[in-house]
Design a protein around this motif. Structure first.
Motif, PDB file in Angstrom:
ATOM      1  N   GLN A  19       0.801  -1.203   0.000  1.00 17.31           N
ATOM      2  CA  GLN A  19       0.000   0.000   0.000  1.00 17.31           C
ATOM      3  C   GLN A  19       0.845   1.270   0.000  1.00 17.31           C
ATOM      4  N   ALA A  20       2.183   1.105  -0.124  1.00 14.59           N
ATOM      5  CA  ALA A  20       3.048   2.271  -0.035  1.00 14.59           C
ATOM      6  C   ALA A  20       2.921   3.186  -1.247  1.00 14.59           C
ATOM      7  N   ARG A  21       2.906   2.622  -2.459  1.00 13.66           N
ATOM      8  CA  ARG A  21       2.890   3.442  -3.666  1.00 13.66           C
ATOM      9  C   ARG A  21       1.832   2.933  -4.632  1.00 13.66           C
ATOM     10  N   PRO A  22       1.017   3.816  -5.184  1.00 12.15           N
ATOM     11  CA  PRO A  22       0.014   3.371  -6.152  1.00 12.15           C
ATOM     12  C   PRO A  22       0.641   3.039  -7.493  1.00 12.15           C
ATOM     13  N   CYS A  23       0.060   2.082  -8.184  1.00 10.21           N
ATOM     14  CA  CYS A  23       0.449   1.745  -9.556  1.00 10.21           C
ATOM     15  C   CYS A  23      -0.379   2.625 -10.486  1.00 10.21           C
ATOM     16  N   THR A  24       0.262   3.418 -11.341  1.00 10.56           N
ATOM     17  CA  THR A  24      -0.478   4.436 -12.100  1.00 10.56           C
ATOM     18  C   THR A  24      -0.295   4.353 -13.605  1.00 10.56           C
ATOM     19  N   THR A  25       0.305   3.291 -14.114  1.00 12.24           N
ATOM     20  CA  THR A  25       0.476   3.158 -15.555  1.00 12.24           C
ATOM     21  C   THR A  25      -0.361   1.990 -16.067  1.00 12.24           C
ATOM     22  N   PRO A  26      -1.076   2.149 -17.184  1.00  9.67           N
ATOM     23  CA  PRO A  26      -1.934   1.075 -17.696  1.00  9.67           C
ATOM     24  C   PRO A  26      -1.116   0.012 -18.427  1.00  9.67           C
ATOM     25  N   THR A  27      -0.287  -0.660 -17.651  1.00 10.40           N
ATOM     26  CA  THR A  27       0.577  -1.710 -18.178  1.00 10.40           C
ATOM     27  C   THR A  27       0.402  -2.948 -17.303  1.00 10.40           C
ATOM     28  N   THR A  28       1.110  -4.000 -17.643  1.00  9.04           N
ATOM     29  CA  THR A  28       0.934  -5.287 -16.960  1.00  9.04           C
ATOM     30  C   THR A  28       1.002  -5.193 -15.435  1.00  9.04           C
ATOM     31  N   PRO A  29       1.919  -4.428 -14.840  1.00  9.49           N
ATOM     32  CA  PRO A  29       1.949  -4.383 -13.368  1.00  9.49           C
ATOM     33  C   PRO A  29       0.663  -3.881 -12.729  1.00  9.49           C
ATOM     34  N   CYS A  30      -0.141  -3.099 -13.449  1.00 12.54           N
ATOM     35  CA  CYS A  30      -1.396  -2.578 -12.895  1.00 12.54           C
ATOM     36  C   CYS A  30      -2.604  -3.427 -13.274  1.00 12.54           C
ATOM     37  N   SER A  43     -12.526 -11.241 -15.703  1.00  9.88           N
ATOM     38  CA  SER A  43     -12.426 -10.001 -16.460  1.00  9.88           C
ATOM     39  C   SER A  43     -11.294  -9.166 -15.890  1.00  9.88           C
ATOM     40  N   MET A  44     -10.651  -8.384 -16.769  1.00  8.88           N
ATOM     41  CA  MET A  44      -9.483  -7.613 -16.364  1.00  8.88           C
ATOM     42  C   MET A  44      -9.853  -6.183 -16.004  1.00  8.88           C
ATOM     43  N   VAL A  45      -9.153  -5.646 -15.006  1.00 10.00           N
ATOM     44  CA  VAL A  45      -9.232  -4.231 -14.663  1.00 10.00           C
ATOM     45  C   VAL A  45      -7.812  -3.711 -14.475  1.00 10.00           C
ATOM     46  N   LEU A  89      -4.464   9.978  -4.364  1.00  8.87           N
ATOM     47  CA  LEU A  89      -3.915   8.686  -4.765  1.00  8.87           C
ATOM     48  C   LEU A  89      -3.554   7.783  -3.590  1.00  8.87           C
ATOM     49  N   GLU A  90      -3.200   8.355  -2.468  1.00 11.67           N
ATOM     50  CA  GLU A  90      -2.720   7.536  -1.361  1.00 11.67           C
ATOM     51  C   GLU A  90      -3.834   6.810  -0.616  1.00 11.67           C
ATOM     52  N   ASN A  91      -5.049   7.386  -0.602  1.00  8.88           N
ATOM     53  CA  ASN A  91      -6.134   6.744   0.151  1.00  8.88           C
ATOM     54  C   ASN A  91      -7.296   6.307  -0.726  1.00  8.88           C
ATOM     55  N   THR A  92      -7.109   6.321  -2.053  1.00  8.19           N
ATOM     56  CA  THR A  92      -8.163   5.914  -2.988  1.00  8.19           C
ATOM     57  C   THR A  92      -7.650   4.809  -3.886  1.00  8.19           C
ATOM     58  N   ILE A  93      -8.404   3.742  -4.029  1.00  5.72           N
ATOM     59  CA  ILE A  93      -8.096   2.752  -5.051  1.00  5.72           C
ATOM     60  C   ILE A  93      -8.898   3.111  -6.291  1.00  5.72           C
ATOM     61  N   ILE A  94      -8.221   3.293  -7.404  1.00  5.76           N
ATOM     62  CA  ILE A  94      -8.836   3.652  -8.675  1.00  5.76           C
ATOM     63  C   ILE A  94      -8.832   2.427  -9.569  1.00  5.76           C
ATOM     64  N   ILE A  95      -9.987   2.106 -10.125  1.00  6.92           N
ATOM     65  CA  ILE A  95     -10.157   0.895 -10.928  1.00  6.92           C
ATOM     66  C   ILE A  95     -10.788   1.274 -12.269  1.00  6.92           C
ATOM     67  N   ALA A  96     -10.195   0.790 -13.349  1.00  9.12           N
ATOM     68  CA  ALA A  96     -10.748   1.000 -14.694  1.00  9.12           C
ATOM     69  C   ALA A  96     -11.050  -0.359 -15.303  1.00  9.12           C
ATOM     70  N   PRO A  97     -12.310  -0.790 -15.293  1.00 11.97           N
ATOM     71  CA  PRO A  97     -12.654  -2.093 -15.869  1.00 11.97           C
ATOM     72  C   PRO A  97     -12.564  -2.073 -17.390  1.00 11.97           C
ATOM     73  N   HIS A  98     -12.258  -3.216 -17.966  1.00 11.61           N
ATOM     74  CA  HIS A  98     -12.145  -3.344 -19.421  1.00 11.61           C
ATOM     75  C   HIS A  98     -13.224  -4.298 -19.927  1.00 11.61           C
ATOM     76  N   PHE A  99     -14.209  -3.734 -20.617  1.00 14.04           N
ATOM     77  CA  PHE A  99     -15.255  -4.536 -21.240  1.00 14.04           C
ATOM     78  C   PHE A  99     -14.792  -4.879 -22.652  1.00 14.04           C
ATOM     79  N   ILE A 100     -14.332  -6.095 -22.875  1.00 10.03           N
ATOM     80  CA  ILE A 100     -13.849  -6.457 -24.204  1.00 10.03           C
ATOM     81  C   ILE A 100     -15.018  -6.964 -25.050  1.00 10.03           C
ATOM     82  N   ALA A 101     -15.010  -6.588 -26.320  1.00 10.91           N
ATOM     83  CA  ALA A 101     -16.108  -6.932 -27.227  1.00 10.91           C
ATOM     84  C   ALA A 101     -15.586  -6.909 -28.656  1.00 10.91           C
TER      85      ALA A 101
END
Length: 352
Positions: A19-30, A43-45, A89-101
């Motif tokens: 929980q120390a640092r947020p992951c902020t790049t839309p790449t494999t680690p996130c 499903s991926m987010v 960023l430190e106290n919020t989890i941000i999630i972007a779901p991916h609806f594939i179609a």
């Protein structure tokens, strides 16, 4: 003896390091995965923090749904940029779901959604997993966030979306089955959709602010408190000869299928009215750009995205008594980054 900083960090418990640092790049680690039931369907987010590691720092969550391009990577960048600007960023989890179609490439066991017809924008069922709807995906995200073993201090969840994602947010708001999940409060942020699920077989009449000429000219200079939501709308029966299916789901409540099929009209209207919702409307989102829906069903709701949002807001608040709010976001057109990185919007996507 002084311990080097890097070694000190490595000696911390795994949950603290996670929980120390947020992951902020839309790449494999996130990339994270939401699994349905016992799996293997998933499903991926993109998410700023792991979904399975205990994290006591997180107090709220923002679920940001992408537009018609299904570009979850872009929307993750937009929402993390907003989180940075808001100091969240430190106290919020941000999630972007991916609806594939459509022609999107699926990974192993990844659930696909229909691209047309009863699609992911309105709770359509998966063609590859017929028992799972697109709104079940969001339900599973909410349940994951509400798990106190993982996020013991999370209390607020915001479901937001822009354009086609705004369609998801407004229809999910009125239909979802997890709104009363214990331990969390859920609110909804609906930004610039092309259409709404109208709760009655009326539509704005083509006069006042629903007159095409007036609506296309919604470019007044901002006053000291910003531009106000236009309210010169009247409502009446719609001529079905112009659009025979104008009131069918997802434009209205008739002939519902998918996730929304099992509830009564009265229950959907009740949920629409009771659930806390904010409409974000770009001040100059008045042009037919960015995938604007010009179908007869959509045009029955108003001549521009802004006018459609203002009319819907007026109807649900003044006629149905909802306590919703609407914000005209200054100087923004049909642009998610402009909408969500504007100061006036931060309190609704990162509520206290």
């Amino acid at each position: 003896m002084r311990i080097p900083l890097l070694l000190a960090v490595l000696l911390l418990p795994a949950t603290v390091r996670a929980q120390a640092r947020p992951c902020t790049t839309p790449t494999t680690p996130c990339e994270r995965w939401i699994t349905y039931g016992g799996g293997p369907a998933r499903s991926m987010v993109y998410a700023t923090y792991p979904l399975t590691a205990r994290n006591t720092a997180i107090t709220r969550a923002l679920i940001m749904v992408h537009g018609a391009g299904r570009n979850a990577d872009h929307y993750f960048e937009t929402s993390t940029a907003a989180g940075f600007l808001a100091g969240a960023l430190e106290n919020t989890i941000i999630i972007a779901p991916h609806f594939i179609a459509g022609t999107d490439k699926a990974q192993a066991n990844e659930v696909m959604w229909p691209e047309r017809g009863e699609n992911w924008r309105s709770g359509g069922m998966s063609p590859t997993n017929p028992a799972i709807s697109s709104f079940d995906f969001l339900d599973e995200i909410v349940r994951t966030l509400a798990d106190k073993k993982t996020f013991p201090n999370l209390r607020r969840i915001v479901v937001a979306g822009h354009s086609a994602g705004g369609q998801v947010a407004t229809r999910y708001e009125m239909t979802n089955k997890v709104h009363g999940t214990p331990g969390v409060s859920i609110s909804y942020v609906v930004a610039n959709p092309s259409s709404y699920a109208w709760p009655a077989a009326v539509r704005p009449l083509a006069s006042g602010d629903a007159d095409p000429e007036n609506a296309a000219g919604a470019k007044e200079a901002l006053g000291p408190e910003g531009e106000k939501v236009h309210a010169s709308f009247t409502f009446g029966p719609f001529d079905a000869a112009k659009a025979p299916n104008f009131n069918r789901w997802p434009s209205g409540l008739e002939n519902r299928t998918g996730y929304a099929a099992g509830m009564s009209d009265a229950q959907l209207v009740k949920q629409l009215v009771e659930r806390p919702t904010t409409y974000l409307l770009g001040q100059v989102d008045v042009l037919p750009l960015g995938g604007f829906d010009s179908s007869p069903n959509a045009m029955a709701q108003g001549p521009t995205r802004r006018a459609r949002g203002e009319a819907f807001y007026k109807y649900v608040t003044e006629t149905l008594g909802a306590k919703h709010q609407a914000i005209i976001v200054p100087e923004c057109g049909h642009n998610d980054r402009c909408i969500f990185t504007t100061n006036v919007v931060f309190p609704v996507i990162f509520p206290q």
